[in-house]
Design a protein around this motif. Structure first.
Motif, PDB file in Angstrom:
ATOM      1  N   HIS A 165      14.281  -8.615   3.025  1.00 39.16           N
ATOM      2  CA  HIS A 165      14.664  -8.194   1.668  1.00 39.16           C
ATOM      3  C   HIS A 165      16.077  -8.623   1.304  1.00 39.16           C
ATOM      4  CE1 HIS A 165      14.420  -6.167  -2.104  1.00 39.16           C
ATOM      5  NE2 HIS A 165      15.367  -5.300  -1.798  1.00 39.16           N
ATOM      6  N   ARG A 189      10.103 -10.495   2.146  1.00 38.85           N
ATOM      7  CA  ARG A 189       9.038 -11.500   2.243  1.00 38.85           C
ATOM      8  C   ARG A 189       8.906 -11.976   3.688  1.00 38.85           C
ATOM      9  NH1 ARG A 189       8.912 -14.030  -2.924  1.00 38.85           N
ATOM     10  NH2 ARG A 189       7.117 -15.205  -2.184  1.00 38.85           N
ATOM     11  N   PHE A 190       7.694 -12.414   4.032  1.00 40.02           N
ATOM     12  CA  PHE A 190       7.486 -12.916   5.391  1.00 40.02           C
ATOM     13  C   PHE A 190       7.819 -14.403   5.513  1.00 40.02           C
ATOM     14  CE2 PHE A 190       5.434  -8.882   5.767  1.00 40.02           C
ATOM     15  CZ  PHE A 190       5.539  -8.543   7.114  1.00 40.02           C
ATOM     16  N   HIS A 399      11.191  -9.102  -2.952  1.00 36.85           N
ATOM     17  CA  HIS A 399      10.225  -8.042  -2.643  1.00 36.85           C
ATOM     18  C   HIS A 399       8.924  -8.623  -2.088  1.00 36.85           C
ATOM     19  CE1 HIS A 399      11.837  -4.261  -4.357  1.00 36.85           C
ATOM     20  NE2 HIS A 399      12.520  -5.056  -5.133  1.00 36.85           N
ATOM     21  N   ALA A 400       8.366  -7.933  -1.118  1.00 34.89           N
ATOM     22  CA  ALA A 400       7.014  -8.247  -0.662  1.00 34.89           C
ATOM     23  C   ALA A 400       6.026  -8.085  -1.806  1.00 34.89           C
ATOM     24  CB  ALA A 400       6.632  -7.312   0.480  1.00 34.89           C
ATOM     25  N   ASP A 404       1.880  -9.152   1.327  1.00 35.33           N
ATOM     26  CA  ASP A 404       2.918  -8.885   2.317  1.00 35.33           C
ATOM     27  C   ASP A 404       2.964  -7.398   2.690  1.00 35.33           C
ATOM     28  OD1 ASP A 404       3.956 -11.433   2.797  1.00 35.33           O
ATOM     29  OD2 ASP A 404       5.306 -11.349   1.084  1.00 35.33           O
ATOM     30  N   TRP A 408       2.470  -5.813   6.260  1.00 38.37           N
ATOM     31  CA  TRP A 408       3.518  -4.984   6.862  1.00 38.37           C
ATOM     32  C   TRP A 408       2.932  -3.751   7.555  1.00 38.37           C
ATOM     33  CZ3 TRP A 408       5.723  -0.057   5.774  1.00 38.37           C
ATOM     34  CH2 TRP A 408       6.995   0.157   6.294  1.00 38.37           C
TER      35      TRP A 408
END
Length: 457
Positions: A165, A189-190, A399-400, A404, A408
């Motif tokens: 983040h 985010r991944f 932000h995811a 995502d 998580w």
């Protein structure tokens, strides 16, 4: 220890901003995050209200990360009588210091300007808090490490876990008498440009999970192509590309992307100006906390040398008067205040200007108005016609997205007793509730602002 926890949803419930979650126990009263409401006027006005609980009864504040909607209420909390520790990771507290001092200065300047230009109904307009208030809050800061359980009392311990983040961001695990409470904070985010992938919780009896993009998947658009085309178009029009940007992470990501485009010969050597005093100070933190991000020392230095950092208001006006096509990255990201307003005041009514919005735009903000296509916009007490082209890239968000967020949660071994969806607009919350139900068959609760929930241990 008594066999219950009472949760007070003081912010971040059925809204995106104002994150505040109070856990009342017989040993400690713990506040997770302490942010301000942003966006719609009725939400912003809540910032001026006293909390429904006394600040004096709160023993400790744990911070997930340093964004304003997670830390911006701290000076008011201290002013109202809080006298405990405010605990976060070292980069979170460093960012929080920058944000609180900067926002205090903005509050003071806006109150002074409103009184001077008489565009206020308050007599006189007062700052939400001042620099003295901010410094008092900062004096309560205490840094702690990640990945280690730290005791708060006989039956309560907490742990910070890396969450992507922004620099320093974590999710928080609280063990209360053997029951695990997990607060997601804002999940990153991944596949972030600058930050490592978030860690994942492995056990959650009570889960609080953000839902900002709970109803969306980020576009798989080619950001490099979009940016390079916009920059080339700006040069062809002999215009300016103005990018309102959040000072924390987004600004540094934009710097990195633009520098990379130049490195790859995808754009000419167009002047790039960074006008965000807060963003400049956050940029320095990338040098001080290298273990928290992916940038090498060499890339950091080369990126910084490629841009011009504006350090004074005089330089702001010099940049506006510069006739060259240029890129201007300035705060704030939702166009709620900051240096970007000065540029828009001078350039928003010129057709060769392009405004690029690069992230979530909350309801009630000027950024949302621009994104929705308004023909005029108000700031500094006046309306300005919008003749500039307005573009938006949401996939740069820190932000995811829904995918995502679901990812998580994949390592959670148990079935949570309670899942509270937080930090989302109502349509996002409801869509994410259904998605979790379909994916995991877990029951989900959507708390409202002011709700109180009792958990039996």
């Amino acid at each position: 220890m008594d066999n219950y926890v009472i949760i007070h949803f003081l912010g971040g419930a059925s809204v995106v901003t104002g994150s505040k979650f109070l856990l009342e126990t017989s040993e400690k009263n713990i506040l997770i995050d302490c942010g301000v409401f942003q966006g719609l006027k009725n939400l912003r006005e809540l910032n001026w209200s006293f909390l429904p609980v006394s600040a004096k009864v709160i023993d400790v504040v744990l911070l997930t990360h340093g964004h304003l909607d997670h830390v911006g209420y701290l000076p008011r909390l201290v002013k109202h009588g809080f006298n405990g520790k405010i605990i976060g990771t070292a980069p979170t507290l460093a960012i929080s210091e920058i944000i609180l001092r900067d926002s205090a200065k903005i509050h003071e300047e806006e109150a002074e300007k409103a009184n001077k230009d008489k565009y206020t109904k308050h007599q006189p307009a007062l700052p939400f808090y001042n620099l003295v208030d901010a410094e008092k809050a900062i004096s309560h800061f205490q840094a702690e490490v990640t990945d280690k359980w730290i005791s708060l009392s006989k039956h309560i311990a907490y742990r910070f876990q890396y969450n992507g983040h922004i620099l320093g961001a974590t999710f928080i695990e609280l063990d209360i008498n053997g029951k695990r409470f997990v607060f997601s904070g804002d999940v990153g985010r991944f596949n972030d440009y600058l930050l490592h992938a978030p860690k994942k919780p492995e056990w959650a009896d009570i889960l609080f999970i953000e839902s900002t993009y709970g109803n969306k998947l980020h576009d798989t658009e080619n950001i490099e192509d979009i940016l390079s085309n916009l920059i080339k178009d700006t040069i062809n029009k002999k215009g300016n590309l103005i990018i309102p940007s959040f000072a924390v992470e987004r600004l540094q990501t934009l710097m990195y992307l633009i520098w990379k485009l130049y490195q790859k010969n995808k754009i000419p050597n167009i002047p790039v100006f960074i006008d965000s005093p807060m963003g400049n100070r956050v940029l320095e933190l990338f040098k001080h906390f290298p273990e928290w991000h992916k940038l090498t020392h060499s890339d950091y230095n080369n990126m910084c040398q490629h841009i011009t950092i504006i350090t004074s208001y005089k330089e702001t006006w010099k940049t506006i008067d510069d006739k060259r096509s240029k890129i201007i990255i300035a705060g704030s990201g939702m166009v709620t205040g900051g240096r970007v307003l000065t540029y828009l005041q001078q350039l928003i009514d010129i057709p060769s200007t392009t405004i690029l919005l690069v992230g979530y735009q909350a309801e009630g903000t000027r950024g949302r108005q621009l994104k929705d296509g308004v023909h005029e916009i108000r700031f500094f007490g006046k309306y300005y016609p919008v003749k500039a082209q307005v573009r938006s890239i949401e996939s740069l968000s820190a932000h995811a997205d829904q995918g995502d967020l679901l990812n998580w949660m994949t390592n959670i071994k148990n079935i949570p007793e309670k899942i509270f969806l937080i930090h989302g607009e109502l349509n996002a919350l409801d869509a994410f509730r259904l998605k979790i139900k379909d994916t995991y068959n877990w029951n989900v609760t959507i708390p409202k602002l002011g709700d109180v929930e009792k958990i039996i241990l």
